[in-house]
Design a protein around this motif. Sequence first.
Motif, PDB file in Angstrom:
ATOM      1  N   GLN A  33       0.810  -1.218   0.000  1.00 10.38           N
ATOM      2  CA  GLN A  33       0.000   0.000   0.000  1.00 10.38           C
ATOM      3  C   GLN A  33       0.843   1.267   0.000  1.00 10.38           C
ATOM      4  OE1 GLN A  33      -2.648  -0.630   3.397  1.00 10.38           O
ATOM      5  NE2 GLN A  33      -4.329  -1.132   2.004  1.00 10.38           N
ATOM      6  N   ASP A  34       2.043   1.198   0.560  1.00 10.65           N
ATOM      7  CA  ASP A  34       2.850   2.422   0.654  1.00 10.65           C
ATOM      8  C   ASP A  34       3.650   2.701  -0.626  1.00 10.65           C
ATOM      9  OD1 ASP A  34       4.868   0.525   0.740  1.00 10.65           O
ATOM     10  OD2 ASP A  34       5.878   1.387   2.483  1.00 10.65           O
ATOM     11  N   PHE A  35       3.378   1.953  -1.688  1.00  6.75           N
ATOM     12  CA  PHE A  35       4.101   2.153  -2.944  1.00  6.75           C
ATOM     13  C   PHE A  35       3.892   3.590  -3.443  1.00  6.75           C
ATOM     14  CE2 PHE A  35       5.125  -0.296  -7.130  1.00  6.75           C
ATOM     15  CZ  PHE A  35       6.174   0.556  -7.364  1.00  6.75           C
ATOM     16  N   ARG A  36       2.636   4.014  -3.541  1.00  5.86           N
ATOM     17  CA  ARG A  36       2.273   5.375  -3.935  1.00  5.86           C
ATOM     18  C   ARG A  36       2.963   5.803  -5.237  1.00  5.86           C
ATOM     19  NH1 ARG A  36       4.226   8.481   0.894  1.00  5.86           N
ATOM     20  NH2 ARG A  36       3.635  10.291  -0.359  1.00  5.86           N
ATOM     21  N   ALA A  37       2.868   4.938  -6.230  1.00  9.17           N
ATOM     22  CA  ALA A  37       3.448   5.236  -7.539  1.00  9.17           C
ATOM     23  C   ALA A  37       2.569   6.231  -8.287  1.00  9.17           C
ATOM     24  CB  ALA A  37       3.598   3.958  -8.344  1.00  9.17           C
ATOM     25  N   ARG A  73       9.290  -6.295  -8.235  1.00 10.76           N
ATOM     26  CA  ARG A  73      10.632  -5.718  -8.239  1.00 10.76           C
ATOM     27  C   ARG A  73      10.627  -4.221  -8.486  1.00 10.76           C
ATOM     28  NH1 ARG A  73      13.914  -7.254 -13.712  1.00 10.76           N
ATOM     29  NH2 ARG A  73      12.171  -7.412 -15.134  1.00 10.76           N
ATOM     30  N   VAL A  74       9.541  -3.675  -9.061  1.00  8.15           N
ATOM     31  CA  VAL A  74       9.516  -2.226  -9.226  1.00  8.15           C
ATOM     32  C   VAL A  74       9.414  -1.532  -7.868  1.00  8.15           C
ATOM     33  CG1 VAL A  74       8.568  -2.265 -11.557  1.00  8.15           C
ATOM     34  CG2 VAL A  74       7.005  -2.230  -9.617  1.00  8.15           C
ATOM     35  N   TYR A  75       9.013  -2.278  -6.852  1.00  5.62           N
ATOM     36  CA  TYR A  75       8.940  -1.759  -5.477  1.00  5.62           C
ATOM     37  C   TYR A  75      10.309  -1.843  -4.813  1.00  5.62           C
ATOM     38  CZ  TYR A  75       7.204  -1.465  -0.629  1.00  5.62           C
ATOM     39  OH  TYR A  75       6.980  -1.117   0.681  1.00  5.62           O
ATOM     40  N   ILE A  76      10.895  -3.025  -4.839  1.00  4.53           N
ATOM     41  CA  ILE A  76      12.298  -3.216  -4.452  1.00  4.53           C
ATOM     42  C   ILE A  76      12.779  -4.494  -5.118  1.00  4.53           C
ATOM     43  CG2 ILE A  76      11.766  -4.438  -2.294  1.00  4.53           C
ATOM     44  CD1 ILE A  76      14.299  -2.962  -1.126  1.00  4.53           C
ATOM     45  N   ASP A  77      13.987  -4.473  -5.640  1.00  3.23           N
ATOM     46  CA  ASP A  77      14.495  -5.563  -6.461  1.00  3.23           C
ATOM     47  C   ASP A  77      15.479  -6.419  -5.664  1.00  3.23           C
ATOM     48  OD1 ASP A  77      15.569  -7.244  -8.346  1.00  3.23           O
ATOM     49  OD2 ASP A  77      15.817  -5.699  -9.878  1.00  3.23           O
ATOM     50  N   PRO A  78      15.102  -7.673  -5.343  1.00  2.00           N
ATOM     51  CA  PRO A  78      16.015  -8.519  -4.577  1.00  2.00           C
ATOM     52  C   PRO A  78      17.223  -9.001  -5.365  1.00  2.00           C
ATOM     53  CG  PRO A  78      14.048  -9.748  -5.176  1.00  2.00           C
ATOM     54  CD  PRO A  78      13.811  -8.326  -5.597  1.00  2.00           C
ATOM     55  N   ASN A  79      17.266  -8.690  -6.660  1.00  2.00           N
ATOM     56  CA  ASN A  79      18.420  -9.079  -7.466  1.00  2.00           C
ATOM     57  C   ASN A  79      19.385  -7.913  -7.663  1.00  2.00           C
ATOM     58  OD1 ASN A  79      19.882 -11.049  -8.844  1.00  2.00           O
ATOM     59  ND2 ASN A  79      18.991 -10.544 -10.818  1.00  2.00           N
ATOM     60  N   ARG A  80      19.399  -7.016  -6.688  1.00  2.00           N
ATOM     61  CA  ARG A  80      20.343  -5.907  -6.666  1.00  2.00           C
ATOM     62  C   ARG A  80      21.003  -5.840  -5.286  1.00  2.00           C
ATOM     63  NH1 ARG A  80      19.357  -6.315 -11.244  1.00  2.00           N
ATOM     64  NH2 ARG A  80      18.617  -4.762 -12.748  1.00  2.00           N
ATOM     65  N   GLY A 109      17.480   0.171 -10.671  1.00  2.00           N
ATOM     66  CA  GLY A 109      18.355  -0.264  -9.602  1.00  2.00           C
ATOM     67  C   GLY A 109      17.616  -0.993  -8.498  1.00  2.00           C
ATOM     68  N   LEU A 110      18.131  -0.895  -7.290  1.00  2.00           N
ATOM     69  CA  LEU A 110      17.502  -1.539  -6.134  1.00  2.00           C
ATOM     70  C   LEU A 110      16.043  -1.125  -6.028  1.00  2.00           C
ATOM     71  CD1 LEU A 110      17.776  -3.186  -3.435  1.00  2.00           C
ATOM     72  CD2 LEU A 110      18.302  -0.976  -2.354  1.00  2.00           C
ATOM     73  N   ILE A 111      15.784   0.156  -6.189  1.00  2.00           N
ATOM     74  CA  ILE A 111      14.418   0.677  -6.289  1.00  2.00           C
ATOM     75  C   ILE A 111      14.318   1.402  -7.627  1.00  2.00           C
ATOM     76  CG2 ILE A 111      12.756   2.306  -5.333  1.00  2.00           C
ATOM     77  CD1 ILE A 111      13.845   1.629  -2.573  1.00  2.00           C
ATOM     78  N   TRP A 112      13.405   0.933  -8.451  1.00  2.00           N
ATOM     79  CA  TRP A 112      13.308   1.495  -9.800  1.00  2.00           C
ATOM     80  C   TRP A 112      12.890   2.961  -9.778  1.00  2.00           C
ATOM     81  CZ3 TRP A 112      11.102  -1.982 -14.223  1.00  2.00           C
ATOM     82  CH2 TRP A 112      11.867  -3.147 -14.323  1.00  2.00           C
ATOM     83  N   ARG A 132      13.986   2.047   4.060  1.00  2.00           N
ATOM     84  CA  ARG A 132      14.391   1.083   5.078  1.00  2.00           C
ATOM     85  C   ARG A 132      13.314   0.024   5.290  1.00  2.00           C
ATOM     86  NH1 ARG A 132      19.739   0.871   6.078  1.00  2.00           N
ATOM     87  NH2 ARG A 132      20.585   2.835   6.856  1.00  2.00           N
ATOM     88  N   ASN A 133      12.056   0.435   5.269  1.00  2.00           N
ATOM     89  CA  ASN A 133      10.963  -0.508   5.448  1.00  2.00           C
ATOM     90  C   ASN A 133      10.932  -1.540   4.307  1.00  2.00           C
ATOM     91  OD1 ASN A 133       8.258  -1.361   6.644  1.00  2.00           O
ATOM     92  ND2 ASN A 133       7.638  -0.803   4.573  1.00  2.00           N
ATOM     93  N   ARG A 134      11.143  -1.093   3.088  1.00  2.00           N
ATOM     94  CA  ARG A 134      11.158  -2.015   1.951  1.00  2.00           C
ATOM     95  C   ARG A 134      12.287  -3.037   2.097  1.00  2.00           C
ATOM     96  NH1 ARG A 134       9.602   1.623  -3.446  1.00  2.00           N
ATOM     97  NH2 ARG A 134       8.048   2.928  -2.393  1.00  2.00           N
ATOM     98  N   ILE A 135      13.420  -2.564   2.560  1.00  2.00           N
ATOM     99  CA  ILE A 135      14.564  -3.459   2.753  1.00  2.00           C
ATOM    100  C   ILE A 135      14.282  -4.477   3.853  1.00  2.00           C
ATOM    101  CG2 ILE A 135      16.957  -3.563   3.554  1.00  2.00           C
ATOM    102  CD1 ILE A 135      17.365  -0.822   2.143  1.00  2.00           C
ATOM    103  N   ASP A 136      13.814  -4.000   4.995  1.00  2.00           N
ATOM    104  CA  ASP A 136      13.650  -4.876   6.160  1.00  2.00           C
ATOM    105  C   ASP A 136      12.455  -5.811   6.043  1.00  2.00           C
ATOM    106  OD1 ASP A 136      15.851  -3.669   7.277  1.00  2.00           O
ATOM    107  OD2 ASP A 136      14.693  -2.282   8.519  1.00  2.00           O
TER     108      ASP A 136
END
Length: 286
Positions: A33-37, A73-80, A109-112, A132-136
């Motif tokens: 929900q916090d994506f807010r794209a 992955r557009v939210y956060i990419d685990p392959n980075r 990148g890590l976050i597109w 930080r929230n996306r990472i954790d």
Amino acid sequence: MSDNFEPFVHFAPLAQTLPLVCDSPHSGTQYPQDFRAAVPAQRLRGGEDTHVEALWEAVPQAGGTLIAANFPRVYIDPNRTLDDLDPSLLDGTWPEPLAPGEKTRLGYGLIWRNIDAATPIYDRKLSLEEVRNRIDRYYRPYHQALSGAVEETYRRFGAVWHLNLHSMPNNAYERLKIQSAHPLADFVLGDRDGTTCEPAFVDLVDAELRSLGYTVARNDPYKGVQLIAQIGRPAEWRNSLQIEIRRPLYMDEVTRERNAGFDQLQADLGRLIERIAVYLEEQGRG
């Protein structure tokens, strides 16, 4: 959009009989929900490797392990890597050193930053707290699950073969700003120029796919990124290979729906897994 989902799904075999661990880091379709794209959801879905985990359903059936991300992955990419972060996205200064790579410069990148070359994903800066929230909440649990599966397999068998599973858009060369004299292959095998996987295994996968009627390329245009780089150490019996599938083989890139080729491709990948199982048994590892 919802936050009520696990960061990954673990497809475990009834009994792990193969030293095979596969992961699909980009097939997630659940958007926090916090994506807010600032772009429509349908455009965001262009970043998904939609249905890849379903294409490879033969992995747990054959005795291997399959892990797939639920988040996109557009939210956060685990392959980075965690330092592959674009500082221009942030509303403050990241406290750790950053080392954004070439794909981050293009917006992936890590976050597109972009969904394509002309379309930014955000109309705002991201706070350090939300990154930080996306990472954790998403990135670290995925990595912990994959690392745990790899290490448990290695402990049990004394070796591990890892397949990092993806699909690629039909305009991959254009997206990557690469001029190519030939069309995109049906499959691209990435081993970071021969450094992450034993050559015999790559040859096996290549030959089997060609025997099924597909075109195959190696490290063109995808060599593999973080996950195979950190797992693949073939001198230690730790092999890691990235497999990219050209999306029109199995789905409509606009609607994301499975097309008429899905069932045949899924069956062919089942045959590939059967051949891999035989190979691992011949190595005394299955």
